[in-house]
Motif scaffolding. Sequence first.
Motif, mmCIF file in Angstrom:
data_model
loop_
_atom_site.group_PDB
_atom_site.id
_atom_site.type_symbol
_atom_site.label_atom_id
_atom_site.label_comp_id
_atom_site.label_asym_id
_atom_site.label_seq_id
_atom_site.Cartn_x
_atom_site.Cartn_y
_atom_site.Cartn_z
ATOM 1 N N ARG A 42 7.479 17.251 51.585
ATOM 2 C CA ARG A 42 8.533 17.226 52.599
ATOM 3 C C ARG A 42 9.573 16.158 52.277
ATOM 4 N NH1 ARG A 42 10.367 14.488 56.429
ATOM 5 N NH2 ARG A 42 8.769 12.902 56.330
ATOM 6 N N ARG A 43 9.112 14.965 51.919
ATOM 7 C CA ARG A 43 10.048 13.888 51.573
ATOM 8 C C ARG A 43 10.888 14.254 50.352
ATOM 9 N NH1 ARG A 43 5.504 10.561 52.367
ATOM 10 N NH2 ARG A 43 5.441 10.196 50.113
ATOM 11 N N ASN A 44 10.246 14.818 49.339
ATOM 12 C CA ASN A 44 10.984 15.223 48.151
ATOM 13 C C ASN A 44 11.993 16.328 48.469
ATOM 14 O OD1 ASN A 44 9.970 13.407 46.303
ATOM 15 N ND2 ASN A 44 8.346 14.766 45.596
ATOM 16 N N LEU A 45 11.599 17.265 49.298
ATOM 17 C CA LEU A 45 12.505 18.339 49.676
ATOM 18 C C LEU A 45 13.705 17.781 50.439
ATOM 19 C CD1 LEU A 45 13.039 21.373 49.711
ATOM 20 C CD2 LEU A 45 11.719 21.491 51.821
ATOM 21 N N SER A 46 13.462 16.873 51.352
ATOM 22 C CA SER A 46 14.552 16.241 52.102
ATOM 23 C C SER A 46 15.499 15.493 51.168
ATOM 24 C CB SER A 46 13.996 15.271 53.143
ATOM 25 O OG SER A 46 13.265 15.957 54.117
ATOM 26 N N ALA A 47 14.928 14.773 50.209
ATOM 27 C CA ALA A 47 15.754 14.031 49.249
ATOM 28 C C ALA A 47 16.579 14.986 48.392
ATOM 29 C CB ALA A 47 14.866 13.155 48.370
ATOM 30 N N LEU A 48 15.980 16.069 47.954
ATOM 31 C CA LEU A 48 16.697 17.051 47.136
ATOM 32 C C LEU A 48 17.834 17.706 47.915
ATOM 33 C CD1 LEU A 48 13.725 18.669 45.273
ATOM 34 C CD2 LEU A 48 15.724 17.673 44.186
ATOM 35 N N MET A 49 17.572 18.021 49.158
ATOM 36 C CA MET A 49 18.611 18.626 49.984
ATOM 37 C C MET A 49 19.779 17.660 50.162
ATOM 38 S SD MET A 49 16.221 20.757 52.675
ATOM 39 C CE MET A 49 17.489 20.885 53.882
ATOM 40 N N ALA A 50 19.477 16.409 50.400
ATOM 41 C CA ALA A 50 20.536 15.406 50.544
ATOM 42 C C ALA A 50 21.296 15.244 49.228
ATOM 43 C CB ALA A 50 19.938 14.077 50.987
ATOM 44 N N TYR A 51 20.572 15.183 48.127
ATOM 45 C CA TYR A 51 21.189 15.028 46.811
ATOM 46 C C TYR A 51 22.124 16.203 46.503
ATOM 47 C CZ TYR A 51 21.570 14.776 41.723
ATOM 48 O OH TYR A 51 22.047 14.732 40.441
ATOM 49 N N LYS A 52 21.710 17.385 46.891
ATOM 50 C CA LYS A 52 22.507 18.587 46.616
ATOM 51 C C LYS A 52 23.510 18.883 47.736
ATOM 52 C CE LYS A 52 19.309 20.505 43.399
ATOM 53 N NZ LYS A 52 19.692 21.352 42.308
ATOM 54 N N ARG A 53 23.608 17.945 48.670
ATOM 55 C CA ARG A 53 24.560 18.034 49.785
ATOM 56 C C ARG A 53 24.470 19.360 50.538
ATOM 57 N NH1 ARG A 53 29.103 14.836 46.537
ATOM 58 N NH2 ARG A 53 28.264 12.802 47.015
ATOM 59 N N THR A 54 23.256 19.666 50.923
ATOM 60 C CA THR A 54 23.011 20.863 51.712
ATOM 61 C C THR A 54 22.135 20.476 52.893
ATOM 62 O OG1 THR A 54 22.377 23.195 51.589
ATOM 63 C CG2 THR A 54 20.975 21.630 50.406
ATOM 64 N N ASN A 55 21.903 21.401 53.775
ATOM 65 C CA ASN A 55 21.074 21.117 54.945
ATOM 66 C C ASN A 55 20.134 22.280 55.223
ATOM 67 O OD1 ASN A 55 22.497 23.114 56.510
ATOM 68 N ND2 ASN A 55 24.123 21.632 56.828
ATOM 69 N N ALA A 56 19.268 22.100 56.202
ATOM 70 C CA ALA A 56 18.244 23.098 56.508
ATOM 71 C C ALA A 56 18.860 24.444 56.884
ATOM 72 C CB ALA A 56 17.341 22.590 57.630
ATOM 73 N N LYS A 57 19.967 24.416 57.603
ATOM 74 C CA LYS A 57 20.603 25.679 58.003
ATOM 75 C C LYS A 57 21.093 26.454 56.783
ATOM 76 C CE LYS A 57 24.020 27.658 61.054
ATOM 77 N NZ LYS A 57 25.372 27.943 60.846
ATOM 78 N N GLN A 58 21.788 25.775 55.885
ATOM 79 C CA GLN A 58 22.302 26.439 54.686
ATOM 80 C C GLN A 58 21.169 26.947 53.798
ATOM 81 O OE1 GLN A 58 24.536 23.010 53.455
ATOM 82 N NE2 GLN A 58 26.497 23.923 54.036
ATOM 83 N N VAL A 59 20.151 26.126 53.620
ATOM 84 C CA VAL A 59 19.015 26.512 52.787
ATOM 85 C C VAL A 59 18.282 27.699 53.399
ATOM 86 C CG1 VAL A 59 16.742 25.765 51.935
ATOM 87 C CG2 VAL A 59 18.721 24.256 51.716
ATOM 88 N N SER A 60 18.048 27.654 54.691
ATOM 89 C CA SER A 60 17.317 28.750 55.335
ATOM 90 C C SER A 60 18.077 30.064 55.234
ATOM 91 C CB SER A 60 17.002 28.416 56.797
ATOM 92 O OG SER A 60 18.192 28.293 57.547
ATOM 93 N N GLU A 61 19.397 30.015 55.403
ATOM 94 C CA GLU A 61 20.199 31.238 55.295
ATOM 95 C C GLU A 61 20.126 31.819 53.884
ATOM 96 O OE1 GLU A 61 24.089 30.018 56.603
ATOM 97 O OE2 GLU A 61 23.524 30.134 58.726
#
Length: 110
Positions: free
Chosen positions: A18-37
């Motif tokens: 979970r922590r790594n996923l959160s860090a990757l999302m932040a690094y790639k400048r995306t969020n849960a909504k964009q990823v889920s879609e």
Amino acid sequence: MADKKHNQNELDLWEHRRRNLSALMAYKRTNAKQVSEKAGLSINTVSKFVRGETHTLRWSSLEKICRVLDLPNASILDEDNPLSTTKNKLYELIKEMSEEEAKSLLDELK
């Protein structure tokens, strides 16, 4: 007692993911909504996991999320540094190799 320790180890591993996923999302400048879609998953599935409200995901969901983030597979979230582009490129090369090619290369590296 062993089951309790196993369950804690499993929860620790999912927390690491979970922590790594959160860090990757932040690094790639995306969020849960964009990823889920992009992954075709429910926003609740992704956002609750990222926020730590749920402790695990289906492995297939994690794989979909990783594809959206351009990761070769979900097991990279188990690494200490999932942002390593060198390791990501290596995973991609290995994935494309036949079993014989991989064995030959491994023999050479030894």
